[in-house]
Write an enzyme that holds these catalytic residues in place. Sequence first.
Site, PDB file in Angstrom:
ATOM      1  N   ASP A 171      47.202  22.773  79.187  1.00 15.03           N
ATOM      2  CA  ASP A 171      46.638  23.887  79.939  1.00 15.03           C
ATOM      3  C   ASP A 171      47.839  24.661  80.511  1.00 15.03           C
ATOM      4  OD1 ASP A 171      44.873  25.453  81.672  1.00 15.03           O
ATOM      5  OD2 ASP A 171      45.768  24.236  83.267  1.00 15.03           O
ATOM      6  N   ASP A 201      47.912  27.461  83.341  1.00 13.71           N
ATOM      7  CA  ASP A 201      48.016  27.769  84.773  1.00 13.71           C
ATOM      8  C   ASP A 201      47.701  26.550  85.634  1.00 13.71           C
ATOM      9  OD1 ASP A 201      48.605  30.537  84.275  1.00 13.71           O
ATOM     10  OD2 ASP A 201      46.502  30.768  83.715  1.00 13.71           O
TER      11      ASP A 201
HETATM   12 MG    MG Z   1      44.673  25.167  84.984  1.00 15.04          MG
END
Ligand code: MG
Length: 181
Positions: free
Chosen positions: A9, A11
């Site tokens: 992932d 962010d």
């Molecule tokens: Mg995230």
Amino acid sequence: MESRAIFFDKDGTLVEDVPFNVDVTKIRFSRGAEFAIRKLKDHFQFHIVTNQKGVALGLFQEIDLTFVRNKMALMFSDLGGELQGFHYCPHGPDDGCACRKPGTLMLERAALEHGIELSHSWMIGDILDDIEAGKRAGCKTILIDNGNETEWVLNEYREPDHMAKDLFGAALIIMSQERGL
Ligand SMILES: [Mg+2]
Ligand SMILES: [Zn+2]
């Protein structure tokens, strides 16, 4: 080419979370990211899988994500690593797409395009939607437990295989679980 992958992932996991940021000067690796990339680069493909509803909301455009991808690729290559894929979902939560995590389409598409064995791969994220996407796709999963998940709605796909405080911890888990590292 390795058939194992690490799916990050973006962010709050791979980079510090700056909401809806597409300014490449504000992209910073999160704690332990450099360590994880250096330690794992010879054994795994690296892919980013990221929900980017800012496109659906009109906050930025897909071309902005191309600049983000290019910056991230440079950040990996500065460490001697290679970012093989940058996969994003431009849709919103109500669009009913199959790519937005916890949907699995980004992972499945990456696997097809890059010859990845999903059952030998890892999904690392900071919320349970990342974990659910990874588990539904058949990957092993690590939740970065940094406080970004706030709802803790559980089902059988939302229980991470492992938890770590940061990407240092995640890399150590992977190194301890995989033969030959
Ligand atoms: Mg995230
Ligand atoms: Zn989508």
